[in-house]
Design an enzyme around this catalytic site. Structure first.
Site, PDB file in Angstrom:
ATOM      1  CG  PHE B  14     -98.503 -40.484  89.034  1.00 16.63           C
ATOM      2  CD1 PHE B  14     -98.633 -41.668  90.136  1.00 16.63           C
ATOM      3  CD2 PHE B  14     -98.989 -41.107  87.711  1.00 16.63           C
ATOM      4  CE1 PHE B  14     -99.363 -42.750  89.703  1.00 16.63           C
ATOM      5  CE2 PHE B  14     -99.650 -41.996  87.444  1.00 16.63           C
ATOM      6  CZ  PHE B  14     -99.918 -43.131  88.462  1.00 16.63           C
ATOM      7  CG  HIS B  15     -92.639 -35.953  90.434  1.00 19.52           C
ATOM      8  ND1 HIS B  15     -93.082 -34.959  90.465  1.00 19.52           N
ATOM      9  CD2 HIS B  15     -92.282 -36.484  91.962  1.00 19.52           C
ATOM     10  CE1 HIS B  15     -93.262 -34.242  92.074  1.00 19.52           C
ATOM     11  NE2 HIS B  15     -92.862 -35.099  92.756  1.00 19.52           N
ATOM     12  CG  MET B  16     -91.382 -34.617  83.727  1.00 15.91           C
ATOM     13  SD  MET B  16     -92.868 -33.614  83.170  1.00 15.91           S
ATOM     14  CE  MET B  16     -92.708 -33.848  81.416  1.00 15.91           C
ATOM     15  CB  ALA B  19     -96.616 -38.499  85.215  1.00 15.30           C
TER      16      ALA B  19
END
Lengths: 570, 88
Positions: B14-16, B19
């Site tokens: 769930f990185h930038m 996400a």
């Protein structure tokens, strides 16, 4: 001479301009009941202005840098629009806190949260939040942002940290270099300076205090050096280095999109070594013609249980798809007692590099290995995947692995799951044993790939991490050269493809020898693709053979090294 | 209340960007959507909290939806995560 982290190659000569973000100061006042509505309004319009400006910046950035970097800036809009966060700020304002203080409180809280996480990527997002905070506060306070766009030609920017919003304004023709006090190789400052092709040195302690506006300075983005107050001799030396660098870069760029060929027209391939699916994208961007080594260890590290077949399948499939049908050589798990992986029951060994590792471990823990091989086979339906077995020392190991692969194929057939029926299975040649039996091994392998790093270490019995024996860890020893010659020639005799995936593949001193022996593909770090392709194009096979004959006739590594230094072509 | 346990399979977790894809998709539902991870309840409609949670490749999470459209919300959330959150 000051030292920092080199992040963007090139030489910058120019005049210092210290960029200081003006401290944003505000009075923390209490908002009376009847002004709360208008204070909320003030906050919301500041957010609107922020989003509007940021959108414009992102659009400009798409033009001047590239769409990928613009994504970072667009992310700021997404972050500030987080309804949960906005709600937190509104709640404080409703309790009488002024908009500035409320925004600062909440954003600081997220900066702390992001910084506290043990993950570099998340920590970097703290820089984004900090940038958002400063810009939002400036909008609320009506302070103009610094205009980097108006800096004159020949400027070297010196600042604590380059924020994404600062970089959007930079006119790359005016900026000769960037020096910061913070940031590492994967920071925004690094990524952006590379995208803008501006030489940059980061993490130079106290640099904003040491240098002053108007100082003359030279920066070396390859060595990570900052030279203040240079002499005329320094200037001349670095000016020459700067011009040479630009010329070489321009020259190497002429190899983009070209086939890799010797001067007399023999076709070769330059592949890339990668460690994650993300690296595959870089490999394609840097014009790699395939993946010569996909290390799969990343899937197994930093976790409590073994990765599932599905985890692995997705990672392998992604790389295969990224490469769009070009070769992807996946090395099966290469791990041993030197790595502490809790779910693998490894006992401590006195000598892990001669111990229970790589294919030995995998054949001992067949369930783990079967899962990996099955994931690779399934992914083979989505591209051109080859399976590479590390640390092979005997033919029986290859037979065992091939046996497992065949049984998985039968199962997949029964289940109706697609895979590449002709998937190649080959050996990584990195042990003296494999080299000595490469003639018989070649009959049972679909390809060879030489791992020079371990081959040198095992052939010379010299630990590459041990400084006392580092002098033995060189590819120019006759023992290593003879081993390379044997492996390549035996592979070619059986008509299989022979590649190399160690550091040796990009060494301009070795390339003529490798060509002479008959190497087919050279797998290198993505940034070395063009220089390797260029070097290969400078040799005819006949010339390469002459050099190889001479080099092979010399008895000491000093003579070999000295001789090969003299024949380098780039 | 409905929920499902699953493993994150996209390489970036769930990185930038992933996400953002997720938040934009689930925000249209009226239900409260929570991701249980590492003993924390993370508001799945908050990009900032998702990033701070640092959910990575291989993380085991539980998605919980509660509200009038919980079934649809959970279905889309799970489908997105299983499909790799828009990663190429």
């Amino acid at each position: 001479m000051l030292k920092g982290i080199p992040v963007s190659d090139g030489i910058g000569i120019g005049t210092v301009r210290i960029i200081k973000n003006k401290e944003v100061k505000f009075d923390d006042r209490v908002i009376p009941e009847n002004e709360i509505e208008s204070e909320l309004g003030r906050f919301h319009s500041a957010v609107d202005v922020f989003c509007e400006r940021t959108k414009k910046m992102a659009e400009e950035m798409e033009q001047s840098v590239n769409p990928k970097e613009a994504e970072i800036i667009k992310g700021h809009i997404q972050m500030i629009s987080d309804p949960f966060m906005i709600g937190q700020i509104e709640d404080q304002i409703k309790n009488g806190t002024c908009a500035e203080k409320a925004a600062e409180n909440t954003l600081n809280q997220f900066i702390e949260m992001f910084s506290a996480v043990d993950d570099e990527l998340t920590q970097q997002r703290a820089t984004d939040v900090s940038d958002i905070k400063k810009r939002l506060l400036r909008i609320l306070l009506g302070i103009e942002e610094i205009d980097l766009g108006s800096l004159p030609a020949g400027t070297i920017i010196v600042t604590k940290d380059l924020t994404p919003s600062m970089t959007t304004e930079i006119k790359k023709e005016n900026i000769n270099g960037i020096v910061t006090e913070k940031g590492g190789i994967t920071s925004h400052s690094a990524i952006l300076s590379r995208a803008l092709e501006i030489p940059a040195v980061l993490s130079v302690p106290e640099i904003t205090k040491i240098l002053k506006d108007g100082d003359s300075v030279i920066i070396d983005g390859k060595e990570g050096e900052v030279l203040s107050d240079p002499t005329d001799a320094d200037r001349q030396k670095y000016e020459k280095a700067r011009v040479d660098f630009l010329k070489e870069k321009e020259y190497l760029n002429t190899f983009i999109g070209k086939d890799t060929m010797t001067e007399d027209g023999y076709h070769k391939e330059v592949f890339c070594n990668i460690g994650t699916p993300k690296d595959a994208v870089t490999a394609v961007q840097k014009d790699g013609e395939g993946i010569g080594l996909f290390r799969t260890e990343f899937l197994f590290m930093d976790r409590k249980t073994a990765p599932t077949e599905e985890d692995q399948f997705n990672a392998y499939k992604k790389v295969a798809e990224t490469l769009g049908g070009r070769t992807v050589i996946i090395r099966t798990l290469d791990i041993g007692g030197d790595k502490d992986i809790p779910y693998m029951e490894q006992s401590k060994e006195d000598n892990p590099f001669l111990g229970y590792r790589a294919v030995r471990y995998c054949l001992g823990d067949k369930e783990l290995y079967k899962t990996q091989l099955r994931a690779i086979l399934r992914a083979s339906a989505f591209g051109s995947i080859w399976v590479m077995v590390p640390m092979v020392t005997n033919v029986y190991e290859m037979r065992q692995v091939r046996g497992i692969v065949e049984r998985i194929k039968t199962k997949l057939d029964k289940e109706g799951i697609p895979y590449d029926r002709n998937i190649k299975v080959g050996a990584m040649i990195e042990t003296p044993a494999a080299s000595l039996i490469s003639d018989i091994l070649a009959k049972e392998c679909d390809f060879f790939s030489i791992g020079t790093n371990d081959l040198i270490q095992y052939t010379m019995c010299a630990d590459r991490g041990n400084a006392d024996v580092a002098y033995l860890y060189k590819p120019y020893y006759p023992a290593v050269l003879r081993s390379l010659k044997t492996i390549i020639e035996n592979g070619k005799k059986e008509g299989i493809s022979v590649g190399m995936c160690g550091e040796g593949a990009r060494d301009p001193m070795l390339i003529p020898l490798l060509l002479a022996f008959g190497l087919d593909d050279f797998s290198v770090t993505p940034t070395s693709v063009l220089s390797t392709r260029s070097c290969i194009s400078k040799w005819t096979l006949e010339e390469a053979r002459e050099v190889a004959n001479k080099a092979m006739s010399l008895p000491t590594y000093m003579e070999v090294e000295e001789y090969l230094k003299g024949i380098v072509r780039k | 209340m409905v929920s499902k346990q699953l493993t994150v399979t996209n390489s970036q977790g769930f990185h930038m960007r992933p996400a953002t894809v997720f938040v934009n998709a689930v925000s249209k539902y009226k239900s409260n959507i929570t991701i249980k991870f590492n003993g924390n309840d993370v508001n799945a409609k908050s990009l900032m909290n998702l990033i701070a949670a640092c959910i990575k490749f291989g993380s085991n999470i539980e998605v919980v939806a509660e509200g009038e459209d919980e079934e649809a919300a959970l279905a889309e959330a799970v489908q997105l995560i299983e499909a790799g959150l828009g990663e190429e």
